[in-house]
Design an enzyme around this catalytic site. Structure first.
Site, mmCIF file in Angstrom:
data_model
loop_
_atom_site.group_PDB
_atom_site.id
_atom_site.type_symbol
_atom_site.label_atom_id
_atom_site.label_comp_id
_atom_site.label_asym_id
_atom_site.label_seq_id
_atom_site.Cartn_x
_atom_site.Cartn_y
_atom_site.Cartn_z
ATOM 1 N N ASP A 30 0.853 -1.142 -0.267
ATOM 2 C CA ASP A 30 0.064 0.091 -0.054
ATOM 3 C C ASP A 30 0.971 1.130 -0.285
ATOM 4 O O ASP A 30 1.727 1.478 0.580
ATOM 5 C CB ASP A 30 -0.969 -0.152 1.363
ATOM 6 C CG ASP A 30 -1.971 1.004 1.138
ATOM 7 O OD1 ASP A 30 -3.141 0.520 0.847
ATOM 8 O OD2 ASP A 30 -1.970 2.212 1.058
ATOM 9 N N HIS A 101 -10.419 -4.894 -3.377
ATOM 10 C CA HIS A 101 -9.055 -4.916 -2.887
ATOM 11 C C HIS A 101 -9.235 -5.539 -1.577
ATOM 12 O O HIS A 101 -9.860 -4.891 -0.713
ATOM 13 C CB HIS A 101 -8.009 -3.739 -3.129
ATOM 14 C CG HIS A 101 -8.616 -2.473 -2.474
ATOM 15 N ND1 HIS A 101 -9.515 -1.724 -3.285
ATOM 16 C CD2 HIS A 101 -8.558 -1.834 -1.458
ATOM 17 C CE1 HIS A 101 -9.993 -0.673 -2.489
ATOM 18 N NE2 HIS A 101 -9.371 -0.698 -1.453
HETATM 19 P P1 DGP Z 1 -9.463 1.999 0.298
HETATM 20 O O1 DGP Z 1 -9.399 3.147 0.820
HETATM 21 O O2 DGP Z 1 -10.002 0.771 0.920
HETATM 22 O O3 DGP Z 1 -10.242 2.119 -1.262
HETATM 23 O O4 DGP Z 1 -7.920 1.492 0.148
HETATM 24 C C1 DGP Z 1 -7.295 2.159 -1.116
HETATM 25 C C2 DGP Z 1 -5.878 1.957 -0.528
HETATM 26 O O5 DGP Z 1 -4.931 2.052 -1.771
HETATM 27 C C3 DGP Z 1 -5.260 3.119 0.097
HETATM 28 O O6 DGP Z 1 -4.794 2.551 1.106
HETATM 29 C C4 DGP Z 1 -3.940 3.599 -0.672
HETATM 30 C C5 DGP Z 1 -3.903 2.714 -1.538
HETATM 31 N N1 DGP Z 1 -3.510 3.460 -3.049
HETATM 32 C C6 DGP Z 1 -4.182 4.045 -3.681
HETATM 33 N N2 DGP Z 1 -3.204 4.384 -4.814
HETATM 34 C C7 DGP Z 1 -2.382 3.741 -4.692
HETATM 35 C C8 DGP Z 1 -1.452 3.479 -5.635
HETATM 36 O O7 DGP Z 1 -1.203 4.263 -6.880
HETATM 37 N N3 DGP Z 1 -0.390 2.558 -5.472
HETATM 38 C C9 DGP Z 1 -0.457 1.715 -4.217
HETATM 39 N N4 DGP Z 1 0.483 0.857 -3.815
HETATM 40 N N5 DGP Z 1 -1.403 2.110 -3.328
HETATM 41 C C10 DGP Z 1 -2.387 3.043 -3.511
#
Ligand code: DGP
Length: 115
Positions: A30, A101
Site C-alpha cells: 500500500d 481489494h
Molecule cells: P481503500 O481506502 O480501502 O479504497 O484503500 C485504497 C488503498 O489504496 C489506500 O490505502 C491507498 C492505496 N493506494 C491508492 N493508490 C495507490 C497506488 O497508486 N499505489 C499503491 N501502491 N497504493 C495505492
C-alpha cells in the site's frame, strides 16, 4: 478498465511494489501503509467491490482468501501473531479505489473498533 489505477497496477502500466502475482491476482504494498505490513491483494480483472461479485467469481475469491492471503501472511511474518483482512466497500465503508481489494494489515496490535 480505463482510468482504474489498480487495473493499471495489475497490468504493470504504473509501478508498484509487487510482493506476489499469479494469473488471477496481484498483491502489492500500500502506498500509504497503516501498519508495518500493509499490502493490497486485488483480482486482475476489474471488479468494483464486494457488492459487484457474482457466482462466476467464487473461485477467484476463494483463491485469494484460501490460497494467497494465508501464504502472504506467513511470508510477511504476521501469521503467527495475527493480522487483519479488510475489504472496504462503498463510501461509508471507506472505499476510495473502486477496484476490489483486500487490505492485509499486520505487524502491530490493531485496534477495534476501526475508526
Ligand atoms: P481503500 O481506502 O480501502 O479504497 O484503500 C485504497 C488503498 O489504496 C489506500 O490505502 C491507498 C492505496 N493506494 C491508492 N493508490 C495507490 C497506488 O497508486 N499505489 C499503491 N501502491 N497504493 C495505492
Amino acid at each position: 478498465m480505463a482510468d482504474c489505477i489498480f487495473c493499471k497496477i495489475a497490468q504493470h502500466e504504473i509501478p508498484s511494489s509487487i510482493v506476489y502475482e499469479d494469473e488471477q491476482c496481484v498483491a502489492f504494498k500500500d502506498l500509504e501503509p497503516q501498519a508495518p505490513v500493509h499490502v493490497l491483494v486485488i483480482p486482475k480483472k476489474h471488479v468494483e467491490s464486494v457488492l459487484a461479485l457474482t457466482d462466476a467469481d467464487r473461485a477467484l475469491v476463494a483463491h485469494i482468501l484460501v490460497d494467497v492471503v494465508p501464504q502472504l501472511a506467513r511470508e510477511l511474518g504476521v501469521a503467527e501473531k495475527g493480522f487483519r483482512v479488510v475489504a472496504n466497500t462503498g463510501d461509508e465503508g471507506g472505499q476510495s479505489v473502486k477496484h476490489l481489494h483486500f487490505h492485509l494489515l499486520g505487524g502491530r496490535s490493531l485496534q477495534w473498533p476501526p475508526g
